[in-house]
Write a protein that holds these residues in place. Structure first.
Motif, PDB file in Angstrom:
ATOM      1  N   GLU A  26       0.834  -1.250  -0.259  1.00 16.91           N
ATOM      2  CA  GLU A  26       0.032   0.070  -0.097  1.00 16.91           C
ATOM      3  C   GLU A  26       0.807   1.426  -0.035  1.00 16.91           C
ATOM      4  O   GLU A  26       0.590   2.034  -0.802  1.00 16.91           O
ATOM      5  CB  GLU A  26      -0.702   0.139   1.199  1.00 16.91           C
ATOM      6  CG  GLU A  26      -2.010  -0.925   1.060  1.00 16.91           C
ATOM      7  CD  GLU A  26      -2.585  -0.946   2.509  1.00 16.91           C
ATOM      8  OE1 GLU A  26      -3.795  -0.623   2.455  1.00 16.91           O
ATOM      9  OE2 GLU A  26      -2.142  -0.913   3.619  1.00 16.91           O
ATOM     10  N   ASN A  74       3.540  -0.687  -5.664  1.00 19.23           N
ATOM     11  CA  ASN A  74       2.285  -0.100  -4.559  1.00 19.23           C
ATOM     12  C   ASN A  74       0.998   0.062  -5.103  1.00 19.23           C
ATOM     13  O   ASN A  74       1.072   0.218  -6.582  1.00 19.23           O
ATOM     14  CB  ASN A  74       2.965   1.033  -3.903  1.00 19.23           C
ATOM     15  CG  ASN A  74       3.306   2.427  -4.898  1.00 19.23           C
ATOM     16  OD1 ASN A  74       3.483   2.240  -5.923  1.00 19.23           O
ATOM     17  ND2 ASN A  74       2.807   3.375  -4.284  1.00 19.23           N
ATOM     18  N   THR A  75       0.061   0.231  -4.486  1.00 21.72           N
ATOM     19  CA  THR A  75      -1.380   0.372  -4.965  1.00 21.72           C
ATOM     20  C   THR A  75      -1.609   1.622  -5.286  1.00 21.72           C
ATOM     21  O   THR A  75      -0.817   2.587  -4.956  1.00 21.72           O
ATOM     22  CB  THR A  75      -2.304  -0.331  -3.982  1.00 21.72           C
ATOM     23  OG1 THR A  75      -2.241   0.712  -2.927  1.00 21.72           O
ATOM     24  CG2 THR A  75      -2.232  -1.573  -3.458  1.00 21.72           C
ATOM     25  N   SER A  77      -3.716   3.763  -4.210  1.00 24.98           N
ATOM     26  CA  SER A  77      -3.932   4.769  -3.242  1.00 24.98           C
ATOM     27  C   SER A  77      -3.468   3.777  -1.911  1.00 24.98           C
ATOM     28  O   SER A  77      -3.304   2.518  -1.937  1.00 24.98           O
ATOM     29  CB  SER A  77      -5.652   4.784  -2.878  1.00 24.98           C
ATOM     30  OG  SER A  77      -6.185   3.704  -2.728  1.00 24.98           O
ATOM     31  N   SER A  78      -3.395   4.592  -0.880  1.00 26.22           N
ATOM     32  CA  SER A  78      -2.877   3.758   0.378  1.00 26.22           C
ATOM     33  C   SER A  78      -3.988   3.041   1.142  1.00 26.22           C
ATOM     34  O   SER A  78      -4.180   3.126   2.154  1.00 26.22           O
ATOM     35  CB  SER A  78      -2.157   4.818   1.465  1.00 26.22           C
ATOM     36  OG  SER A  78      -3.453   5.712   1.832  1.00 26.22           O
ATOM     37  N   SER A  79      -4.778   2.358   0.319  1.00 27.58           N
ATOM     38  CA  SER A  79      -6.044   1.384   0.926  1.00 27.58           C
ATOM     39  C   SER A  79      -6.138   0.327  -0.157  1.00 27.58           C
ATOM     40  O   SER A  79      -5.653   0.369  -1.193  1.00 27.58           O
ATOM     41  CB  SER A  79      -7.210   2.370   0.837  1.00 27.58           C
ATOM     42  OG  SER A  79      -8.400   1.470   1.046  1.00 27.58           O
ATOM     43  N   MET A  80      -6.450  -0.826   0.611  1.00 25.61           N
ATOM     44  CA  MET A  80      -6.761  -2.059  -0.378  1.00 25.61           C
ATOM     45  C   MET A  80      -8.007  -1.789  -1.434  1.00 25.61           C
ATOM     46  O   MET A  80      -8.220  -2.587  -2.304  1.00 25.61           O
ATOM     47  CB  MET A  80      -7.123  -3.313   0.521  1.00 25.61           C
ATOM     48  CG  MET A  80      -5.973  -3.485   1.446  1.00 25.61           C
ATOM     49  SD  MET A  80      -6.509  -4.907   2.483  1.00 25.61           S
ATOM     50  CE  MET A  80      -6.697  -6.276   1.357  1.00 25.61           C
ATOM     51  N   SER A  82      -8.396  -0.089  -3.935  1.00 24.59           N
ATOM     52  CA  SER A  82      -7.728   0.100  -5.156  1.00 24.59           C
ATOM     53  C   SER A  82      -7.664  -1.477  -5.808  1.00 24.59           C
ATOM     54  O   SER A  82      -7.501  -1.435  -7.004  1.00 24.59           O
ATOM     55  CB  SER A  82      -6.416   0.743  -5.432  1.00 24.59           C
ATOM     56  OG  SER A  82      -5.563   0.183  -4.584  1.00 24.59           O
ATOM     57  N   TRP A 114      -0.659  -5.588   3.302  1.00 22.14           N
ATOM     58  CA  TRP A 114      -1.384  -4.586   3.816  1.00 22.14           C
ATOM     59  C   TRP A 114      -1.372  -4.391   5.241  1.00 22.14           C
ATOM     60  O   TRP A 114      -0.880  -5.130   5.949  1.00 22.14           O
ATOM     61  CB  TRP A 114      -2.793  -4.603   3.209  1.00 22.14           C
ATOM     62  CG  TRP A 114      -3.494  -5.461   4.142  1.00 22.14           C
ATOM     63  CD1 TRP A 114      -4.490  -5.260   5.267  1.00 22.14           C
ATOM     64  CD2 TRP A 114      -3.649  -6.803   4.009  1.00 22.14           C
ATOM     65  NE1 TRP A 114      -5.048  -6.570   5.778  1.00 22.14           N
ATOM     66  CE2 TRP A 114      -4.752  -7.397   4.767  1.00 22.14           C
ATOM     67  CE3 TRP A 114      -3.430  -7.562   2.852  1.00 22.14           C
ATOM     68  CZ2 TRP A 114      -5.242  -8.788   4.963  1.00 22.14           C
ATOM     69  CZ3 TRP A 114      -3.656  -8.989   2.747  1.00 22.14           C
ATOM     70  CH2 TRP A 114      -4.797  -9.381   3.798  1.00 22.14           C
ATOM     71  N   SER A 120      -8.516   3.044   6.946  1.00 21.21           N
ATOM     72  CA  SER A 120      -8.474   2.864   5.301  1.00 21.21           C
ATOM     73  C   SER A 120      -8.660   1.424   4.849  1.00 21.21           C
ATOM     74  O   SER A 120      -9.165   1.092   3.818  1.00 21.21           O
ATOM     75  CB  SER A 120      -7.016   3.150   4.793  1.00 21.21           C
ATOM     76  OG  SER A 120      -5.867   2.390   5.511  1.00 21.21           O
ATOM     77  N   ASN A 121      -8.710   0.259   5.734  1.00 15.17           N
ATOM     78  CA  ASN A 121      -8.721  -0.993   5.350  1.00 15.17           C
ATOM     79  C   ASN A 121      -9.943  -1.651   6.239  1.00 15.17           C
ATOM     80  O   ASN A 121      -9.588  -2.026   7.312  1.00 15.17           O
ATOM     81  CB  ASN A 121      -7.597  -1.796   5.463  1.00 15.17           C
ATOM     82  CG  ASN A 121      -6.354  -1.464   4.329  1.00 15.17           C
ATOM     83  OD1 ASN A 121      -6.777  -0.961   3.232  1.00 15.17           O
ATOM     84  ND2 ASN A 121      -5.211  -1.529   4.947  1.00 15.17           N
ATOM     85  N   CYS A 129     -11.357  -8.366  -0.540  1.00 12.00           N
ATOM     86  CA  CYS A 129      -9.947  -8.592  -1.357  1.00 12.00           C
ATOM     87  C   CYS A 129      -9.475  -9.990  -0.948  1.00 12.00           C
ATOM     88  O   CYS A 129      -8.925 -10.826  -1.903  1.00 12.00           O
ATOM     89  CB  CYS A 129      -8.768  -7.640  -0.651  1.00 12.00           C
ATOM     90  SG  CYS A 129      -8.810  -5.919  -1.375  1.00 12.00           S
TER      91      CYS A 129
END
Length: 143
Positions: A26, A74-75, A77-80, A82, A114, A120-121, A129
Motif C-alpha cells: 500500500e 504499490n497500489t 492509493s494507500s488503501s486496499m 484500489s 497491507w 483505510s482498510n 480482497c
C-alpha cells in the motif's frame, strides 16, 4: 515468548532461488525499504521497485542469484480499495511488467501486503480482497 524461540531457530537458505514474484504494497516508503532490506541485503535477489508516483527506481541486480527477481509495486492509493477491481489492477500490473521487462505474469505468484489501519482498510474491504485474491499462485488471470 514462543515467537522469540521460533525466530532464534529460523534458518535462511540464501542459495534458494524463488524465480519471479510480485509483491504489492500500500505504502510508498517504509514498505519498499523493508522489502529491499529483506530481498537485497539478506537474500541478494534482483529487486525491481515500481512506485506509482515515480515509476521504476533503483533497480538492484543480484551478484549471486540471477534466477530470483522480486517486483515490488504499490497500489494506486494507500488503501486496499484500489485492488477491488481485480481485472483493472492486474491489467495495469501485466502491462507494466510485460512492456518494461518483457516478462509474463503467467504462473508468477502475487503477494499482497497491507497494514491493519481500520480507517483505510475496513473489515469489509479486507474480506472482499481475500475473496478476490485467494492465494498467491492461483491469480485466475488469463493473459
Amino acid at each position: 515468548m514462543e515467537c522469540q524461540n521460533t525466530i532464534k531457530n529460523l534458518k535462511v537458505n540464501k542459495n534458494k532461488s524463488i524465480g519471479e514474484i510480485v509483491v504489492v504494497v500500500e505504502g510508498e516508503s517504509e514498505e519498499f525499504k523493508l522489502l529491499k532490506h529483506i530481498f537485497v541485503d539478506l537474500f541478494d535477489y534482483n529487486y525491481i521497485p515500481y512506485k506509482k508516483s515515480r515509476g521504476i527506481t533503483d533497480i538492484m541486480q543480484s551478484k549471486t542469484n540471477k534466477n530470483s527477481t522480486v517486483f515490488v509495486v504499490n497500489t494506486n492509493s494507500s488503501s486496499m480499495k484500489s485492488l477491488l477491481d481485480p481485472e483493472d489492477f492486474k491489467d495495469n500490473l501485466y502491462n507494466l511488467i510485460m512492456k518494461d521487462y518483457q516478462r509474463s505474469l503467467k504462473n508468477v505468484p502475487i503477494y499482497i501486503l497491507w497494514d491493519r489501519d481500520h480507517k483505510s482498510n475496513t473489515k469489509k474491504t479486507v474480506l472482499k480482497c481475500l475473496d478476490v485474491y485467494r492465494n498467491s499462485q492461483d491469480n485466475n488471470y488469463n493473459m
